[in-house]
Write a protein that holds these residues in place. Sequence first.
Motif, short mmCIF file in Angstrom:
data_model
loop_
_atom_site.label_atom_id
_atom_site.label_comp_id
_atom_site.label_asym_id
_atom_site.label_seq_id
_atom_site.Cartn_x
_atom_site.Cartn_y
_atom_site.Cartn_z
N ASP A 124 -52.01 17.77 -35.96
CA ASP A 124 -51.78 18.72 -36.48
C ASP A 124 -53.19 19.49 -36.56
O ASP A 124 -53.53 20.73 -36.57
CB ASP A 124 -51.21 18.97 -37.93
CG ASP A 124 -49.48 18.52 -37.72
OD1 ASP A 124 -49.28 18.62 -36.49
OD2 ASP A 124 -48.84 18.08 -38.60
N HIS A 151 -54.37 23.30 -34.98
CA HIS A 151 -55.05 24.09 -36.05
C HIS A 151 -56.31 24.68 -35.34
O HIS A 151 -56.56 25.88 -35.24
CB HIS A 151 -55.06 23.47 -37.37
CG HIS A 151 -55.56 24.69 -38.15
ND1 HIS A 151 -56.96 24.51 -38.65
CD2 HIS A 151 -54.93 25.38 -39.16
CE1 HIS A 151 -57.21 25.43 -39.52
NE2 HIS A 151 -55.98 25.98 -39.79
N ASN A 176 -60.23 22.22 -40.19
CA ASN A 176 -59.08 21.03 -40.54
C ASN A 176 -59.64 19.62 -39.85
O ASN A 176 -59.13 18.36 -40.25
CB ASN A 176 -57.84 21.16 -40.05
CG ASN A 176 -57.12 22.43 -40.87
OD1 ASN A 176 -57.79 23.18 -41.35
ND2 ASN A 176 -56.00 22.18 -41.48
C1 LIG Z 1 -55.32 22.98 -42.77
O1 LIG Z 1 -56.06 22.71 -43.69
C2 LIG Z 1 -55.68 23.65 -44.99
C3 LIG Z 1 -56.63 23.59 -46.00
O2 LIG Z 1 -57.01 22.31 -46.36
C4 LIG Z 1 -54.19 23.26 -45.13
O3 LIG Z 1 -53.55 24.11 -46.17
C5 LIG Z 1 -53.23 23.38 -43.95
O4 LIG Z 1 -52.14 22.77 -44.33
C6 LIG Z 1 -54.07 22.53 -42.93
N1 LIG Z 1 -53.14 22.79 -41.61
C7 LIG Z 1 -52.90 21.84 -40.83
C8 LIG Z 1 -52.05 22.44 -39.42
O5 LIG Z 1 -53.25 20.85 -40.81
#
Ligand SMILES: *[C@@H]1O[C@H](CO)[C@@H](O)[C@H](O)[C@H]1NC(C)=O
Length: 335
Positions: free
Chosen positions: A277, A281, A313
């Motif tokens: 993930d 991202h 991320n």
């Molecule tokens: C990316 O990081 C943000 C902030 O930590 C978080 O809210 C989000 O869910 C993350 N997205 C993924 C796809 O991991």
Amino acid sequence: MLPLLSDFSLALLMVILCSTTFSPLMPLSLIYLREELRLERVLKAAAMEDRTVILTTLNEAWAAPDSIFDLFLESFRIGDHTHMLLNHLVVIALDQKAYTRCLAMHTHCFALLTEGVNFSGEAYFMTPDYLKMMWRRINFLQSVLEMGYHFIFTDADIMWFRNPLPHFYSDADFQTACDHFIGNSYDVQNKANGGFNYAKSNNRTIEFYRFWYSSRETYPGYHDQDVLNIIKYDPFIIEIGLQMRFLNTAYFGGLCEPSKDLNEVCTMHANCCYGLDSKLHDLKIMLEDWRRFLSLPEDLKQLRLSSWRVPQNCSLTSLRHHGLPPKNIEQEESD
Ligand SMILES: *[C@@H]1O[C@H](CO)[C@@H](O)[C@H](O)[C@H]1NC(C)=O
Ligand SMILES: *[C@@H]1O[C@H](CO)[C@@H](O)[C@H](O)[C@H]1NC(C)=O
Ligand SMILES: *[C@@H]1O[C@H](CO)[C@@H](O)[C@H](O)[C@H]1NC(C)=O
């Protein structure tokens, strides 16, 4: 299948049939022979005039719609003169689902079968399945060299923005991208990343890949990249005369060490990143950044003001959220 059998293959088939008539191994030999013929056909269709192919491996998790594979293909389409390189890309599918998706999306697909191993899931870094998958790849690349094809191997989480060929060293046998580049392409202290390399098919590279693959037994529990960073110092490399070079992150960058100038970047790797993930991202943001750069007028491009908004991320901070012990965080840097 029959029209594909050259005289040589038929002769080889006869030898195998005759020599193994009473051996329980016969069916396996035949399976491997068939696989080699299948591979030869795919490589031949995709190769450039000088027998160079671009290779990547794919499993179910990375091949799924809206996953890594889609972003990988998209980078070729929006890259600078990279679209036509797709004609030379062979996708090595590691399971049935990845193969099916490849066939739907791309011209050159090859199913690499491995008995008794399921490579479908998200292969978490450093699990036994992950290790097997990585080592199977080294073994496979050796066989491509033995068939006389030069290759650019690229992980699918590497975005292709420009053609890398003009940046390769013409006198090198094996050249590899780096997590960290220390300024001199000859310096073996450069931290190699196994996810992107260019190997010319010759006796030296064949010996080298054989040595690399066999070193998995010398260093059990390590993945191919760690082992590469150990054996690069081995006197054996000099003995076989292998010319090894390390590629500058200015052109072949990643999240560990981004290519600073978007006017120069060829490829960007989602290395130093844990978890699918997070990778997706950050790769999506990377593609957005590239598009934004492309849309700038020429004079603004030259000002070199735009840069990457990643890693986000994929940062080490997010790694700690996965509760990995420090040792794994250190190792994670290499992927
Ligand atoms: C990316 O990081 C943000 C902030 O930590 C978080 O809210 C989000 O869910 C993350 N997205 C993924 C796809 O991991
Ligand atoms: C392989 O793994 C995937 C994902 O973990 C699973 O869905 C599938 O059923 C497995 N296949 C086999 C043959 O075990
Ligand atoms: C390897 O070396 C042998 C003998 O020196 C030579 O005949 C052969 O063409 C070489 N193979 C490759 C792939 O360079």
